[in-house]
Write an enzyme that holds these catalytic residues in place. Sequence first.
Site, PDB file in Angstrom:
ATOM      1  N   LYS A 206       0.803  -1.261   0.088  1.00 31.27           N
ATOM      2  CA  LYS A 206       0.092   0.049  -0.177  1.00 31.27           C
ATOM      3  C   LYS A 206       0.829   1.475   0.036  1.00 31.27           C
ATOM      4  O   LYS A 206       0.622   2.122  -0.633  1.00 31.27           O
ATOM      5  CB  LYS A 206      -1.050  -0.090   1.241  1.00 31.27           C
ATOM      6  N   GLU A 212      10.499  -4.917   4.441  1.00 30.97           N
ATOM      7  CA  GLU A 212      10.405  -5.949   4.166  1.00 30.97           C
ATOM      8  C   GLU A 212      10.127  -6.292   2.398  1.00 30.97           C
ATOM      9  O   GLU A 212      10.947  -7.023   1.813  1.00 30.97           O
ATOM     10  CB  GLU A 212       9.540  -7.238   4.723  1.00 30.97           C
ATOM     11  N   GLY A 267      -5.045  -2.188   5.298  1.00 30.06           N
ATOM     12  CA  GLY A 267      -4.217  -3.175   4.854  1.00 30.06           C
ATOM     13  C   GLY A 267      -4.838  -4.601   4.900  1.00 30.06           C
ATOM     14  O   GLY A 267      -4.869  -5.613   3.990  1.00 30.06           O
ATOM     15  N   ARG A 268      -5.151  -4.873   6.228  1.00 28.90           N
ATOM     16  CA  ARG A 268      -5.825  -6.222   6.506  1.00 28.90           C
ATOM     17  C   ARG A 268      -7.203  -6.509   5.828  1.00 28.90           C
ATOM     18  O   ARG A 268      -7.981  -7.485   5.949  1.00 28.90           O
ATOM     19  CB  ARG A 268      -6.057  -6.459   8.026  1.00 28.90           C
ATOM     20  N   GLU A 353      -4.892  -7.373  15.158  1.00 30.16           N
ATOM     21  CA  GLU A 353      -4.436  -6.055  14.708  1.00 30.16           C
ATOM     22  C   GLU A 353      -5.734  -5.331  14.953  1.00 30.16           C
ATOM     23  O   GLU A 353      -5.235  -3.951  15.149  1.00 30.16           O
ATOM     24  CB  GLU A 353      -3.753  -5.996  13.305  1.00 30.16           C
ATOM     25  N   HIS A 384      -4.463 -34.094  17.675  1.00 32.64           N
ATOM     26  CA  HIS A 384      -3.532 -35.051  18.128  1.00 32.64           C
ATOM     27  C   HIS A 384      -2.334 -34.164  18.757  1.00 32.64           C
ATOM     28  O   HIS A 384      -1.191 -34.552  18.937  1.00 32.64           O
ATOM     29  CB  HIS A 384      -2.750 -35.718  17.038  1.00 32.64           C
ATOM     30  N   LYS A 512       9.394  -1.367  14.700  1.00 31.82           N
ATOM     31  CA  LYS A 512       9.985  -0.787  13.326  1.00 31.82           C
ATOM     32  C   LYS A 512      11.011   0.149  13.437  1.00 31.82           C
ATOM     33  O   LYS A 512      12.158   0.221  12.806  1.00 31.82           O
ATOM     34  CB  LYS A 512       8.785  -0.584  12.155  1.00 31.82           C
TER      35      LYS A 512
HETATM   36  C1  G6Q Z   1      -2.592  -3.959   8.032  1.00 39.02           C
HETATM   37  C2  G6Q Z   1      -1.321  -3.582   8.104  1.00 39.02           C
HETATM   38  C3  G6Q Z   1      -0.059  -4.097   7.981  1.00 39.02           C
HETATM   39  C4  G6Q Z   1       0.264  -3.810   6.187  1.00 39.02           C
HETATM   40  C5  G6Q Z   1       1.555  -4.253   6.313  1.00 39.02           C
HETATM   41  C6  G6Q Z   1       2.242  -3.940   5.035  1.00 39.02           C
HETATM   42  O1  G6Q Z   1      -3.691  -3.686   8.183  1.00 39.02           O
HETATM   43  O2  G6Q Z   1      -1.672  -2.055   7.875  1.00 39.02           O
HETATM   44  O3  G6Q Z   1      -0.271  -5.538   8.034  1.00 39.02           O
HETATM   45  O4  G6Q Z   1      -0.688  -4.524   5.571  1.00 39.02           O
HETATM   46  O5  G6Q Z   1       2.351  -3.567   6.947  1.00 39.02           O
HETATM   47  O6  G6Q Z   1       2.099  -2.800   4.478  1.00 39.02           O
HETATM   48  P1  G6Q Z   1       2.304  -2.289   2.921  1.00 39.02           P
HETATM   49  O7  G6Q Z   1       1.043  -2.778   2.363  1.00 39.02           O
HETATM   50  O8  G6Q Z   1       2.040  -0.745   3.044  1.00 39.02           O
HETATM   51  O9  G6Q Z   1       3.540  -2.539   2.747  1.00 39.02           O
END
Ligand code: G6Q
Length: 549
Positions: A206, A212, A267-268, A353, A384, A512
């Site tokens: 986003k 990462e 994001g989620r 989250e 199990h 972070k």
């Molecule tokens: C979700 C969070 C988080 C996000 C990641 C990746 O709701 O905001 O999990 O999706 O940190 O972020 P980017 O899509 O900006 O790389």
Amino acid sequence: MVDLTGLQSWQALARHARDTSQEHLSELFRQDTQRYQRFSAEACGLLLDYSKNRVTQETLNLLLDLARERDVEAWRERMFAGEPINLTEHRAVLHTALRAHPDRPVTVSGEDVMPAVARVLAQMRRFTDAVRSGEWTGYTGKRITDVVNIGIGGSDLGPRLATEALIPFASRQLRCHFVSNIDPSHMIETLAPLSPETTLFIVASKTFTTQETMTNAQLARDWLLKQVADERAVARHFVALSTNADAVSEFGILPENMFEFWDWVGGRYSLWSAIGLPIALSVGMDNFEQMLAGARCMDEHFRSAPLETNLPVIMAMLGIWYIGFFDAHSHAVMPYDQYLRILPAYLQQLDMESNGKSVCRDGRPVDGSTGPIIWGQAGTNGQHAFYQLIHQGTRLIPADFIMSAHSQHELEHQHEQLISNCLAQTEALAFGREDSAIVAELEQQGLDADAVAALLPHKRFAGNHPTNTILMDELNPYSLGVLIALYEHKVFVQGIIWNVNSFDQWGVELGKKLALAIQDELQSGKPVSTHDSSTNALINEYLKRRHKS
Ligand code: G6Q
């Protein structure tokens, strides 16, 4: 806003909990032969049996009083209407617009967002058709055989869940891989069997700044250029899913290969947006749109069904009951479907989250517990391993069991073995086993009275463990959409009850920041003394061992 525990409906629930906490599910079922009919509901082809919960009609009435006192219905409308309910980020929360009917306007700050949603969906269709048909080739003219999604968190879990869940609907000519971890092993092992000429990378971010993802994207770019030594290859082998057009073009990705989404998509909650591109590549755009249609059905149900028969509301309020009055700290999710094996991990992010918060929307501390720890595992594996603790441990762990009537394979007998296990577990958890039956069994095995008495406490199944059972016809794009949207709305309702902002995630920021500072220190290689004694020692010890030849 009044504190949760100060609400009349909360106090009524607290009194009711004191009066009924010892009631056993066995007794509740004995008293009411219509219990299943009373406590089950259906929407969008999905059946929810919640009769094996420690509730009576009075409990549910009181829980719904609480939902009304907390204004769930009004908040629900505010979300669907695009109001900036994500207060700390001043954003609307409109993942529902991504799957809404294209002819019905949804406005954010006075602007209808539906034309932009339709535009990106059309772009996704053109692109997925081209890749799947072989019309879109790699730089050397070869057909794409492997797609690697580079993203993390919300830009990984949703598409990974859906891609895996829908494998039976996937093109077997196109394999999808997901790389998220900053650990280089993840990318290196993923790329090892792949050919750069036939691999397409999706950089899903986003913000297009996530450490990462950007590091892994760079690694993938270097891997490609090492073998196809021409910068122009990047444009054929990389596409981006992002809200940040400038950073995308700086990376060398052509504007026409960027699939846009918007800041009102969390994001989620983003798998319904361009972030769903790997899903669409894998199963085709028609199936992707089926998934949207399933979610839309659940949206309409959530928005219009009375609270009494509203599946997300019922599931949410049952969770509130156990967390608020039974001190339940966790909630388990047990999909009896191997294709749903990512669901617990996906729901961990969605729920933890969103509702892992300790301040109210107005910044005051919450009074009481909020979101539970979500965990679980697919199929019979958990039986199990950790089910022992649910059956005989000291904690109350409410659980959702999920199953489908039809298997994706023709091995009906084996599917029935799977389903019998699912049903048997919820039965055992609810009703346990009478002591008399255990004694009779031990006596039959020839044990004397002392041995029976010694063994009985260990073999006892007290039961009274609450579960929901969710039954679908089959797991397909539509029912998957229904299921995910069900959980999204459940989490939303709980956030309203606890009065937290379910749509921010400030708790992920500090680590972070600190990591960036430590990274500089590790790179400088000099001993440090600016942290606490533990962190200093660990950094220094790491450096010592790392530089030891
Ligand atoms: C979700 C969070 C988080 C996000 C990641 C990746 O709701 O905001 O999990 O999706 O940190 O972020 P980017 O899509 O900006 O790389």
